[in-house]
Design a protein around this motif. Structure first.
Motif, PDB file in Angstrom:
ATOM      1  N   ARG A 109      -9.480 -51.694  13.859  1.00 29.33           N
ATOM      2  CA  ARG A 109      -9.049 -51.520  15.243  1.00 29.33           C
ATOM      3  C   ARG A 109      -9.983 -50.534  15.931  1.00 29.33           C
ATOM      4  NH1 ARG A 109      -2.548 -50.916  14.363  1.00 29.33           N
ATOM      5  NH2 ARG A 109      -2.404 -51.708  16.497  1.00 29.33           N
ATOM      6  N   ALA A 110     -10.275 -50.794  17.187  1.00 24.99           N
ATOM      7  CA  ALA A 110     -11.281 -50.023  17.920  1.00 24.99           C
ATOM      8  C   ALA A 110     -10.668 -48.793  18.575  1.00 24.99           C
ATOM      9  CB  ALA A 110     -11.936 -50.904  18.984  1.00 24.99           C
ATOM     10  N   TRP A 111     -11.253 -47.654  18.285  1.00 21.20           N
ATOM     11  CA  TRP A 111     -10.952 -46.411  18.975  1.00 21.20           C
ATOM     12  C   TRP A 111     -12.209 -45.995  19.741  1.00 21.20           C
ATOM     13  CZ3 TRP A 111      -6.272 -43.581  18.599  1.00 21.20           C
ATOM     14  CH2 TRP A 111      -5.357 -44.057  17.653  1.00 21.20           C
ATOM     15  N   ARG A 112     -12.097 -45.803  21.052  1.00 18.47           N
ATOM     16  CA  ARG A 112     -13.249 -45.408  21.859  1.00 18.47           C
ATOM     17  C   ARG A 112     -13.281 -43.896  22.004  1.00 18.47           C
ATOM     18  NH1 ARG A 112     -14.082 -44.909  27.512  1.00 18.47           N
ATOM     19  NH2 ARG A 112     -12.109 -45.966  27.984  1.00 18.47           N
ATOM     20  N   ILE A 113     -14.465 -43.316  21.849  1.00 19.82           N
ATOM     21  CA  ILE A 113     -14.663 -41.883  22.018  1.00 19.82           C
ATOM     22  C   ILE A 113     -14.807 -41.574  23.506  1.00 19.82           C
ATOM     23  CG2 ILE A 113     -16.104 -39.895  21.469  1.00 19.82           C
ATOM     24  CD1 ILE A 113     -14.607 -41.106  19.063  1.00 19.82           C
ATOM     25  N   VAL A 114     -13.973 -40.672  24.004  1.00 23.36           N
ATOM     26  CA  VAL A 114     -14.033 -40.218  25.393  1.00 23.36           C
ATOM     27  C   VAL A 114     -14.301 -38.713  25.356  1.00 23.36           C
ATOM     28  CG1 VAL A 114     -12.849 -40.079  27.615  1.00 23.36           C
ATOM     29  CG2 VAL A 114     -12.359 -41.990  26.049  1.00 23.36           C
ATOM     30  N   VAL A 115     -15.478 -38.321  25.803  1.00 28.16           N
ATOM     31  CA  VAL A 115     -15.915 -36.927  25.689  1.00 28.16           C
ATOM     32  C   VAL A 115     -15.589 -36.165  26.969  1.00 28.16           C
ATOM     33  CG1 VAL A 115     -17.971 -35.443  25.606  1.00 28.16           C
ATOM     34  CG2 VAL A 115     -17.676 -37.278  23.937  1.00 28.16           C
ATOM     35  N   GLY A 116     -15.091 -34.952  26.801  1.00 27.17           N
ATOM     36  CA  GLY A 116     -14.846 -34.045  27.914  1.00 27.17           C
ATOM     37  C   GLY A 116     -15.520 -32.708  27.683  1.00 27.17           C
ATOM     38  N   ASP A 117     -15.442 -31.839  28.679  1.00 25.90           N
ATOM     39  CA  ASP A 117     -16.161 -30.564  28.643  1.00 25.90           C
ATOM     40  C   ASP A 117     -15.295 -29.511  29.328  1.00 25.90           C
ATOM     41  OD1 ASP A 117     -18.093 -28.636  28.447  1.00 25.90           O
ATOM     42  OD2 ASP A 117     -19.587 -29.659  29.672  1.00 25.90           O
ATOM     43  N   GLY A 118     -15.623 -28.261  29.103  1.00 31.65           N
ATOM     44  CA  GLY A 118     -14.935 -27.161  29.767  1.00 31.65           C
ATOM     45  C   GLY A 118     -14.188 -26.284  28.788  1.00 31.65           C
ATOM     46  N   HIS A 119     -13.283 -26.856  28.002  1.00 36.80           N
ATOM     47  CA  HIS A 119     -12.603 -26.094  26.954  1.00 36.80           C
ATOM     48  C   HIS A 119     -13.552 -25.852  25.790  1.00 36.80           C
ATOM     49  CE1 HIS A 119      -9.514 -24.705  24.214  1.00 36.80           C
ATOM     50  NE2 HIS A 119      -9.760 -25.697  23.376  1.00 36.80           N
ATOM     51  N   SER A 120     -14.357 -26.841  25.487  1.00 33.21           N
ATOM     52  CA  SER A 120     -15.424 -26.745  24.491  1.00 33.21           C
ATOM     53  C   SER A 120     -16.539 -27.671  24.975  1.00 33.21           C
ATOM     54  CB  SER A 120     -14.913 -27.126  23.094  1.00 33.21           C
ATOM     55  OG  SER A 120     -14.545 -28.489  23.046  1.00 33.21           O
ATOM     56  N   GLY A 158     -24.300 -31.844   6.339  1.00 33.71           N
ATOM     57  CA  GLY A 158     -24.605 -33.019   7.144  1.00 33.71           C
ATOM     58  C   GLY A 158     -23.336 -33.568   7.763  1.00 33.71           C
ATOM     59  N   TYR A 159     -23.501 -34.374   8.809  1.00 33.81           N
ATOM     60  CA  TYR A 159     -22.348 -34.939   9.496  1.00 33.81           C
ATOM     61  C   TYR A 159     -22.737 -36.276  10.117  1.00 33.81           C
ATOM     62  CZ  TYR A 159     -24.211 -33.919  14.179  1.00 33.81           C
ATOM     63  OH  TYR A 159     -24.972 -33.916  15.314  1.00 33.81           O
ATOM     64  N   ARG A 160     -21.756 -37.035  10.591  1.00 33.73           N
ATOM     65  CA  ARG A 160     -21.996 -38.293  11.309  1.00 33.73           C
ATOM     66  C   ARG A 160     -21.724 -38.036  12.785  1.00 33.73           C
ATOM     67  NH1 ARG A 160     -21.426 -43.973  10.443  1.00 33.73           N
ATOM     68  NH2 ARG A 160     -21.726 -44.972  12.482  1.00 33.73           N
ATOM     69  N   ARG A 161     -22.740 -38.254  13.606  1.00 40.80           N
ATOM     70  CA  ARG A 161     -22.610 -37.959  15.026  1.00 40.80           C
ATOM     71  C   ARG A 161     -21.804 -39.036  15.745  1.00 40.80           C
ATOM     72  NH1 ARG A 161     -27.499 -37.750  19.541  1.00 40.80           N
ATOM     73  NH2 ARG A 161     -26.232 -36.929  21.267  1.00 40.80           N
ATOM     74  N   ILE A 162     -20.892 -38.594  16.640  1.00 41.30           N
ATOM     75  CA  ILE A 162     -20.222 -39.499  17.564  1.00 41.30           C
ATOM     76  C   ILE A 162     -20.581 -39.086  18.983  1.00 41.30           C
ATOM     77  CG2 ILE A 162     -18.317 -40.190  16.057  1.00 41.30           C
ATOM     78  CD1 ILE A 162     -16.608 -38.025  17.303  1.00 41.30           C
ATOM     79  N   GLU A 163     -20.577 -40.060  19.901  1.00 39.63           N
ATOM     80  CA  GLU A 163     -20.961 -39.832  21.284  1.00 39.63           C
ATOM     81  C   GLU A 163     -19.962 -40.486  22.226  1.00 39.63           C
ATOM     82  OE1 GLU A 163     -25.413 -40.042  22.090  1.00 39.63           O
ATOM     83  OE2 GLU A 163     -25.227 -41.401  20.374  1.00 39.63           O
ATOM     84  N   ASP A 164     -20.000 -40.053  23.469  1.00 44.29           N
ATOM     85  CA  ASP A 164     -19.152 -40.643  24.491  1.00 44.29           C
ATOM     86  C   ASP A 164     -19.384 -42.151  24.571  1.00 44.29           C
ATOM     87  OD1 ASP A 164     -17.272 -40.443  26.679  1.00 44.29           O
ATOM     88  OD2 ASP A 164     -18.964 -40.772  28.040  1.00 44.29           O
ATOM     89  N   GLY A 165     -18.297 -42.913  24.544  1.00 44.34           N
ATOM     90  CA  GLY A 165     -18.391 -44.359  24.638  1.00 44.34           C
ATOM     91  C   GLY A 165     -18.496 -45.084  23.316  1.00 44.34           C
ATOM     92  N   ASP A 166     -18.724 -44.362  22.215  1.00 46.98           N
ATOM     93  CA  ASP A 166     -18.782 -45.011  20.904  1.00 46.98           C
ATOM     94  C   ASP A 166     -17.456 -45.715  20.593  1.00 46.98           C
ATOM     95  OD1 ASP A 166     -21.328 -44.139  20.431  1.00 46.98           O
ATOM     96  OD2 ASP A 166     -20.792 -42.653  18.917  1.00 46.98           O
ATOM     97  N   GLN A 167     -17.542 -46.841  19.900  1.00 42.91           N
ATOM     98  CA  GLN A 167     -16.362 -47.518  19.375  1.00 42.91           C
ATOM     99  C   GLN A 167     -16.314 -47.255  17.869  1.00 42.91           C
ATOM    100  OE1 GLN A 167     -14.113 -49.242  21.127  1.00 42.91           O
ATOM    101  NE2 GLN A 167     -15.142 -49.513  23.085  1.00 42.91           N
ATOM    102  N   VAL A 168     -15.276 -46.568  17.437  1.00 40.86           N
ATOM    103  CA  VAL A 168     -15.105 -46.272  16.019  1.00 40.86           C
ATOM    104  C   VAL A 168     -14.081 -47.244  15.450  1.00 40.86           C
ATOM    105  CG1 VAL A 168     -14.466 -44.532  14.320  1.00 40.86           C
ATOM    106  CG2 VAL A 168     -15.643 -43.840  16.423  1.00 40.86           C
ATOM    107  N   ASP A 169     -14.494 -48.005  14.444  1.00 40.07           N
ATOM    108  CA  ASP A 169     -13.603 -48.979  13.808  1.00 40.07           C
ATOM    109  C   ASP A 169     -12.794 -48.281  12.723  1.00 40.07           C
ATOM    110  OD1 ASP A 169     -12.792 -50.968  11.712  1.00 40.07           O
ATOM    111  OD2 ASP A 169     -13.646 -52.363  13.152  1.00 40.07           O
ATOM    112  N   ILE A 170     -11.480 -48.252  12.918  1.00 33.36           N
ATOM    113  CA  ILE A 170     -10.577 -47.644  11.947  1.00 33.36           C
ATOM    114  C   ILE A 170      -9.520 -48.677  11.587  1.00 33.36           C
ATOM    115  CG2 ILE A 170      -8.973 -45.749  11.476  1.00 33.36           C
ATOM    116  CD1 ILE A 170     -10.479 -44.093  13.579  1.00 33.36           C
ATOM    117  N   ASP A 171      -9.577 -49.154  10.349  1.00 36.31           N
ATOM    118  CA  ASP A 171      -8.644 -50.173   9.874  1.00 36.31           C
ATOM    119  C   ASP A 171      -8.746 -51.446  10.713  1.00 36.31           C
ATOM    120  OD1 ASP A 171      -6.819 -50.677   7.766  1.00 36.31           O
ATOM    121  OD2 ASP A 171      -5.167 -50.688   9.209  1.00 36.31           O
TER     122      ASP A 171
END
Length: 357
Positions: free
Chosen positions: A195-206, A180-193
């Motif tokens: 502080r907000a880290w935003r997920i920016v998704v790209g394509d082409g290499h993978s 099992g895993y926890r899904r992340i998506e483009d635009g998600d805000q992940v709270d780490i300590d």
């Protein structure tokens, strides 16, 4: 591993290399760490490939760490992790493992770390699922679809036999993934300590590569989406022979330029942290566009995918690079076809011949 060829290997590398700033004059040895931003530690793990290292990142997260990428499943990487956990990571637990994408040098020890610390793996859906599929190929015979694909590209019988022999090697570098895993998506805000880290998704290499952006102090963990001295591999593979990953890649570079400021501190998976993101993105884009122009000129006479390496690469391609070079050639050819600038024809021997439209 599918990380790519050095810029020097590409035919368009020399004319206009962007001027980048490298703020750190030292690199961490395996088992050591350097703090590159508040609460962000840089670790450098050994790889058993021509590309001999991967950068991974430990982000302070309360009483533990969020780890971004893991290295390949090898004893050398495990030893480096053990030393880092006991040393610069101060014996604190890993709270979660976040992998930018599914290549073995990035996800190889995700299962080992999540099991060791009883924590979750965070990934985008396509990266997790495709990784599971590729790992399942281990021990299988090479599929006929793959043989047909590489024969169509112009591979010899000996080269096709090499493909059959090597097939299924992906899973050898990946410790069994958690079920099992926890899904992340483009635009998600992940709270780490806190502080907000935003997920920016790209394509082409993978297919669904996740970068992490901390706008508060301008830090981008770029994975393989942008690297300072390596042009990330952008390839077509036998599972989707008509794919156009180069168009996806170019769109992803433009997206990064729109969404991330030019002065960001970029933390790449290979090479050194740098500043000068927009210059690098512009250089990568120009390089591919020049390659497409050269390729179209070469197609005045019909060519196979293996005949066009000279338009894309500045050095001879040996068998060790044949798969990636072929994949990149097909990616450029498919892109030209999508733009209406090239056409293909399959001959009676199952070989594809390309010519300018």
């Amino acid at each position: 591993m599918r990380d790519g060829l050095p810029d020097e290997a590409h035919a368009d590398a020399a004319p206009r290399r962007p001027s980048l700033i490298y703020p750190f004059d030292q690199r961490p040895e395996p088992g050591e760490a350097i703090e590159v931003a508040d609460g962000v530690l840089w670790l450098r793990l050994p790889l058993p490939f021509a590309l001999d290292h991967i950068n991974v990142w430990a982000l302070r997260d309360g009483e533990g760490w969020t780890v971004v990428d893991t290295g390949v499943a090898s004893s050398a990487c495990k030893d480096a992790w053990r030393a880092a956990l006991a040393g610069p990571l101060q014996g604190r637990p890993v709270a979660r493992v976040l992998c930018t994408h599914m290549h073995p040098d990035h996800v190889g020890l995700a299962g080992w770390l999540t099991k060791k610390f009883d924590c979750r793996l965070w990934m985008t859906r396509l990266e997790y699922m495709i990784c599971r599929v590729l790992v399942a190929d281990t021990g299988r015979e090479a599929p006929e679809e793959g043989v047909r694909f590489y024969r169509a590209c112009g591979w010899s019988d000996d080269q096709l036999e090499g493909y059959r022999t090597r097939f299924g090697g992906f899973g050898k570098g990946v410790h069994p993934l958690p079920d099992g895993y926890r899904r992340i998506e483009d635009g998600d805000q992940v709270d780490i300590d806190g502080r907000a880290w935003r997920i920016v998704v790209g394509d082409g290499h993978s297919p669904e590569h996740a970068c992490l952006w901390r706008a508060e102090d301008g830090v981008l963990i770029s994975g393989d989406q942008v690297l300072p001295k390596i042009s990330s591999n952008v390839s077509v593979w036998p599972t989707e022979p008509e794919a156009d990953p180069l168009s996806d890649w170019l769109a992803s570079l433009a997206k990064l330029k729109r969404e991330i400021p030019a002065d960001a501190l970029v933390l790449p998976s290979h090479g050194d942290p740098f500043r000068g993101l927009h210059d690098r993105l512009d250089g990568l884009t120009r390089g591919h566009e020049r390659s497409l122009e050269r390729l179209q000129r070469m197609l005045k006479e019909p060519k196979r995918a293996t005949d066009v390496f000279g338009a894309l690469f500045a050095r001879a391609i040996g068998d060790d690079m044949l798969g990636m070079a072929t994949g990149e050639s097909v990616a450029h050819l498919n892109c030209l076809e999508r733009r209406g600038r090239a056409v293909r024809e399959l001959d009676e021997n199952g070989v594809l011949w390309w010519r300018a439209a």
